[in-house]
Design a protein around this motif. Structure first.
Motif, short mmCIF file in Angstrom:
data_model
loop_
_atom_site.label_atom_id
_atom_site.label_comp_id
_atom_site.label_asym_id
_atom_site.label_seq_id
_atom_site.Cartn_x
_atom_site.Cartn_y
_atom_site.Cartn_z
N GLY A 163 0.84 -1.19 0.00
CA GLY A 163 0.00 0.00 0.00
C GLY A 163 0.87 1.24 0.00
N ALA A 164 0.25 2.39 0.10
CA ALA A 164 0.98 3.65 0.07
C ALA A 164 2.00 3.74 1.20
CB ALA A 164 0.00 4.82 0.15
N GLU A 165 1.67 3.15 2.36
CA GLU A 165 2.54 3.28 3.53
C GLU A 165 3.87 2.53 3.39
OE1 GLU A 165 -0.05 -0.21 3.85
OE2 GLU A 165 -0.48 1.90 3.50
N ASN A 166 3.95 1.51 2.53
CA ASN A 166 5.23 0.81 2.34
C ASN A 166 5.71 0.87 0.89
OD1 ASN A 166 3.42 -1.03 1.23
ND2 ASN A 166 3.68 -2.55 2.83
N ALA A 167 5.19 1.84 0.16
CA ALA A 167 5.55 1.99 -1.26
C ALA A 167 7.05 2.21 -1.46
CB ALA A 167 4.76 3.14 -1.89
N VAL A 175 6.86 7.20 -10.27
CA VAL A 175 5.48 7.71 -10.22
C VAL A 175 4.48 6.57 -10.45
CG1 VAL A 175 3.81 9.20 -11.40
CG2 VAL A 175 6.11 10.05 -10.89
N GLU A 176 4.71 5.75 -11.47
CA GLU A 176 3.75 4.67 -11.73
C GLU A 176 3.80 3.59 -10.64
OE1 GLU A 176 4.31 2.70 -15.55
OE2 GLU A 176 6.48 2.92 -15.36
N LEU A 177 4.97 3.31 -10.09
CA LEU A 177 5.06 2.33 -9.01
C LEU A 177 4.37 2.82 -7.74
CD1 LEU A 177 8.72 1.06 -9.49
CD2 LEU A 177 6.61 -0.19 -9.98
N ARG A 178 4.51 4.11 -7.44
CA ARG A 178 3.86 4.68 -6.26
C ARG A 178 2.34 4.63 -6.43
NH1 ARG A 178 6.20 6.73 -2.23
NH2 ARG A 178 8.14 7.14 -3.32
N ALA A 179 1.85 4.94 -7.63
CA ALA A 179 0.41 4.88 -7.90
C ALA A 179 -0.10 3.44 -7.81
CB ALA A 179 0.11 5.48 -9.27
N PHE A 180 0.68 2.49 -8.33
CA PHE A 180 0.30 1.08 -8.25
C PHE A 180 0.20 0.64 -6.80
CE2 PHE A 180 1.49 -3.41 -7.92
CZ PHE A 180 0.56 -3.99 -8.77
N ALA A 181 1.21 0.96 -6.01
CA ALA A 181 1.21 0.56 -4.60
C ALA A 181 0.02 1.16 -3.86
CB ALA A 181 2.53 0.98 -3.93
N ALA A 182 -0.25 2.43 -4.09
CA ALA A 182 -1.35 3.10 -3.40
C ALA A 182 -2.71 2.51 -3.78
CB ALA A 182 -1.32 4.60 -3.71
N SER A 183 -2.82 1.96 -4.98
CA SER A 183 -4.11 1.43 -5.44
C SER A 183 -4.38 0.00 -4.98
CB SER A 183 -4.17 1.49 -6.97
OG SER A 183 -3.32 0.51 -7.55
N ARG A 184 -3.40 -0.69 -4.45
CA ARG A 184 -3.57 -2.11 -4.11
C ARG A 184 -4.69 -2.37 -3.10
NH1 ARG A 184 -3.10 -4.21 -8.15
NH2 ARG A 184 -3.43 -2.06 -8.67
N PRO A 185 -4.85 -1.57 -2.05
CA PRO A 185 -5.94 -1.87 -1.11
C PRO A 185 -7.34 -1.80 -1.74
CG PRO A 185 -4.32 -0.45 -0.08
CD PRO A 185 -3.97 -0.52 -1.54
N ASP A 186 -7.47 -1.16 -2.89
CA ASP A 186 -8.77 -1.05 -3.55
C ASP A 186 -9.06 -2.22 -4.48
OD1 ASP A 186 -9.13 1.41 -2.30
OD2 ASP A 186 -8.16 2.49 -3.94
N HIS A 187 -8.12 -3.14 -4.65
CA HIS A 187 -8.31 -4.29 -5.54
C HIS A 187 -8.55 -5.53 -4.69
CE1 HIS A 187 -7.30 -2.35 -9.37
NE2 HIS A 187 -6.64 -1.51 -8.58
N HIS A 188 -9.80 -5.95 -4.62
CA HIS A 188 -10.17 -7.06 -3.75
C HIS A 188 -10.17 -8.41 -4.45
CE1 HIS A 188 -11.09 -3.85 -1.05
NE2 HIS A 188 -12.01 -3.37 -1.86
#
Length: 192
Positions: free
Chosen positions: A24-28, A55-68
């Motif tokens: 997630g964003a906290e361990n990106a 930039v794309e890796l940070r966005a990917f990491a931040a979006s992971r909690p929204d993918h169930h």
């Protein structure tokens, strides 16, 4: 059949000498460093041609909690991020998921981190999530990973011929899987 949002609530997983934490964003920052500075030997073994921007890796990491429908985790040994793994491509109708794992550096291989992470993920997939089948592909040049998957119970089931082109040479992808009844039988034999 399993729910299409099967991976909505994900615990931290623990294995022998490893801790698997949801990405997630906290361990990106840990994730980004491992991918941006990816060991060229790991890049070859995983068939990773593409390079990624921060930039794309940070966005990917931040979006992971929204993918169930998937579960992306970082692998920590003590406080060092040694790689990442994921359950992806959930097929809820058939209770199937695919697995991928990559260590960040060859310096982290032969220490048992990959097998420990894989075993923890399989325990979660079969014993908690109710998955029927976990599948993966591994390139023929990655013999150590293939042996590690076999030790975790994966069975070779086929080959995608000449699936990867690397340095003007073609390489096969070996298809492997483990079924819930195979996992249960292995777990039963492992108990004292």
């Amino acid at each position: 059949m399993v729910p299409s949002d099967l991976f909505r609530d994900q615990p931290t997983l623990h294995g022998r000498g490893v801790r698997l934490v949801l990405l997630g964003a906290e361990n990106a920052d840990d994730f980004i460093q491992g991918i941006i500075d990816l060991d060229p030997r790991v890049r070859r073994l995983t068939g990773t041609h593409r390079t990624f921007t921060e930039v794309e890796l940070r966005a990917f990491a931040a979006s992971r909690p929204d993918h169930h429908d998937r579960a992306d985790r970082l692998i920590y040994a003590d406080d060092t991020c040694v790689g990442d793994c994921a359950l992806i491509d959930l097929d809820p109708d058939n209770a199937e998921v695919h697995y991928r794992i990559a260590l960040n550096s060859m310096d982290f291989t032969d220490r048992g981190y990959g097998k420990a992470a894989t075993d923890a993920v399989l325990e979660y997939a079969f014993e908690t999530a109710g998955i029927h089948r976990v599948a993966l592909e591994v390139f023929d040049v990655n013999t150590n990973a293939r042996r590690s998957y076999e030790k975790s119970g994966f069975v070779r089931e086929g080959v995608w011929r000449e699936h990867l082109r690397w340095n003007d040479a073609w390489h096969d992808a070996v298809l492997m899987s483990i079924l819930n009844e195979e996992y249960a039988l292995r777990s039963e034999h492992a108990r004292p």
